[in-house]
Each structure stands twice: as structure tokens, then as C-alpha cells.
Scaffold this active site. Structure first.
Site, PDB file in Angstrom:
ATOM      1  N   VAL A  67       0.751  -1.250  -0.092  1.00  0.00           N
ATOM      2  CA  VAL A  67      -0.128  -0.176   0.082  1.00  0.00           C
ATOM      3  C   VAL A  67       0.812   1.294   0.091  1.00  0.00           C
ATOM      4  O   VAL A  67       1.852   1.499   0.685  1.00  0.00           O
ATOM      5  CB  VAL A  67      -1.063  -0.097   1.104  1.00  0.00           C
ATOM      6  N   PHE A  68       0.491   2.173  -0.958  1.00  0.00           N
ATOM      7  CA  PHE A  68       1.484   3.342  -0.873  1.00  0.00           C
ATOM      8  C   PHE A  68       0.527   4.538  -0.031  1.00  0.00           C
ATOM      9  O   PHE A  68      -0.616   4.953  -0.578  1.00  0.00           O
ATOM     10  CB  PHE A  68       1.742   3.650  -2.358  1.00  0.00           C
ATOM     11  N   GLY A  69       1.384   5.328   0.581  1.00  0.00           N
ATOM     12  CA  GLY A  69       0.865   6.374   1.121  1.00  0.00           C
ATOM     13  C   GLY A  69       1.575   7.851   0.909  1.00  0.00           C
ATOM     14  O   GLY A  69       2.821   7.639   0.916  1.00  0.00           O
ATOM     15  N   GLY A 110       0.035  11.011   1.725  1.00  0.00           N
ATOM     16  CA  GLY A 110      -0.724  11.749   2.893  1.00  0.00           C
ATOM     17  C   GLY A 110      -0.301  11.167   4.263  1.00  0.00           C
ATOM     18  O   GLY A 110       0.883  10.826   4.589  1.00  0.00           O
ATOM     19  N   SER A 111      -1.321  11.142   4.989  1.00  0.00           N
ATOM     20  CA  SER A 111      -1.268  10.918   6.379  1.00  0.00           C
ATOM     21  C   SER A 111      -0.629   9.512   6.668  1.00  0.00           C
ATOM     22  O   SER A 111      -0.100   9.081   7.737  1.00  0.00           O
ATOM     23  CB  SER A 111      -2.565  11.123   7.258  1.00  0.00           C
ATOM     24  N   GLU A 158     -10.185   5.703   4.117  1.00  0.00           N
ATOM     25  CA  GLU A 158     -10.007   6.471   2.688  1.00  0.00           C
ATOM     26  C   GLU A 158     -11.395   6.337   1.967  1.00  0.00           C
ATOM     27  O   GLU A 158     -11.234   6.530   0.713  1.00  0.00           O
ATOM     28  CB  GLU A 158      -8.832   5.623   1.872  1.00  0.00           C
TER      29      GLU A 158
END
Length: 189
Positions: free
Chosen positions: A3-5, A7-8, A84
Site C-alpha cells: 500500500v502506498f501512502g 498523505g497521512s 479512505e
């Protein structure tokens, strides 16, 4: 599963993971165009959070999380689908870790995106002058706290991974300017 984040998720994953990899995706840029009515704002006064916008020749730095355990993967998906929920698209993209790399470090990294399609993404706010976005961020607050905290935490997290994102830095400076005019005795972050 990865999973690519951008933002937070960079500073607050909220789920178990096996590995954390700093990297970037190609062809996108991070923008404060997504409205937040559930975390950093309210339906009456939405906050702004980041989403991705297609941008030829640009990259977006962030953090990818590897989740190997099947139970952790299910828990993470359930958690992320709630967290999300205002993002209407998922993409599976290549993650790179070196600027000159032509081969991705990881392929098929899942990314949540808030599209500009108002039919499917009612919370998309879109572009606005920097000053207007800054004022909205200064005034918005939701169950997860003041919108400005999100911006300042993102700015700090990006600097910690070695990323100077011009949009984020410029917006951070403008929010500080607005705050200093509003609350001159406030200690700036």
C-alpha cells in the site's frame, strides 16, 4: 500486498506491516484538492487533504507498506476502506526508490485516489488559489483535529523522508502567514 501512502499514511499507517519502503510513483503529483468532511473538516465546512493528479514527467514521493500475513492484510484492507472512504479510486502502480531507476522496486502497489469526477467523488474540491486553500485549511477542523495539523504533519513527514514538495511547502508557508495575521502571538510550527 503493498500500500502506498502519500498523505497521512506516511506518518500514521494504522495497521500492521512487515516492511516500510520510502519511494515514489511516476506520472502523478500530490495536490490539496480532496475535501474532507469526516476527518479534517465537516460537511458544513470541509477541510482539504491530498489526492493525486496525473502529471507527465512528475513524481510523488511517499511510503509503501508491505503486508504479508493474510490476517493482517484483511485487517488493513478493512481499516483502509473506512479511513479512505472518501477516495473513489484505487490504482495499482509501480514504486521506485531511486531517481535513475528504470525498473520499479515494487510493482502493483495499491494507491487510493480521489478523482475529479464529481459524480463519483462528491468531496472533490479541485484547484483554487493558494491563498484560498490556505484560508480553508486554517479554518477547517474535524474529528481528527485541525486541518492545519494535517498539513504541518505532512510537511514534516515529507522532509523526514527527504522530499521537498513545492506545493506542500508553499501551502505550509501561506497557512503560517494567515495564522500569524490572525493570531500574532501563536508560536509557529
Amino acid at each position: 500486498m503493498w500500500v502506498f501512502g502519500y498523505g497521512s499514511l506516511i506518518w500514521k499507517a494504522g495497521f500492521n506491516y512487515d516492511d516500510r519502503l520510502v519511494g515514489f510513483i511516476k506520472g502523478y503529483r500530490r495536490v490539496f484538492y480532496q475535501g474532507s468532511t469526516d476527518h479534517r473538516g465537516t460537511p458544513e465546512y470541509p477541510g482539504r487533504t491530498v489526492t493525486l493528479e496525473p502529471a507527465d514527467g512528475e513524481v510523488c514521493w511517499g511510503v509503501a507498506y508491505k503486508i504479508s500475513n493474510k490476517e493482517d492484510e484483511e485487517t488493513a484492507i478493512n481499516y483502509l476502506e473506512v479511513r479512505e472512504k472518501q477516495y473513489d479510486q484505487k490504482a495499482y502502480l509501480d514504486l521506485f526508490t531511486e531517481a535513475a531507476a528504470t525498473t520499479p522496486a515494487v510493482s502493483g502497489v495499491m494507491v487510493y485516489i480521489g478523482s475529479p469526477d464529481k459524480k463519483h467523488n462528491q468531496n472533490y474540491l479541485g484547484p483554487a488559489p493558494l491563498e484560498e486553500i490556505a484560508k480553508q485549511i486554517v479554518h477547517a477542523e474535524g474529528p481528527s483535529g485541525p486541518n492545519r495539523d494535517y498539513l504541518f504533519q505532512l510537511e514534516k513527514a515529507l522532509l523526514q523522508i527527504g522530499c521537498k514538495d513545492k506545493h506542500i511547502m508553499d501551502l505550509g508557508s501561506e497557512v503560517r502567514r494567515v495564522l500569524s495575521e490572525r493570531e500574532p502571538d501563536l508560536v509557529m510550527l
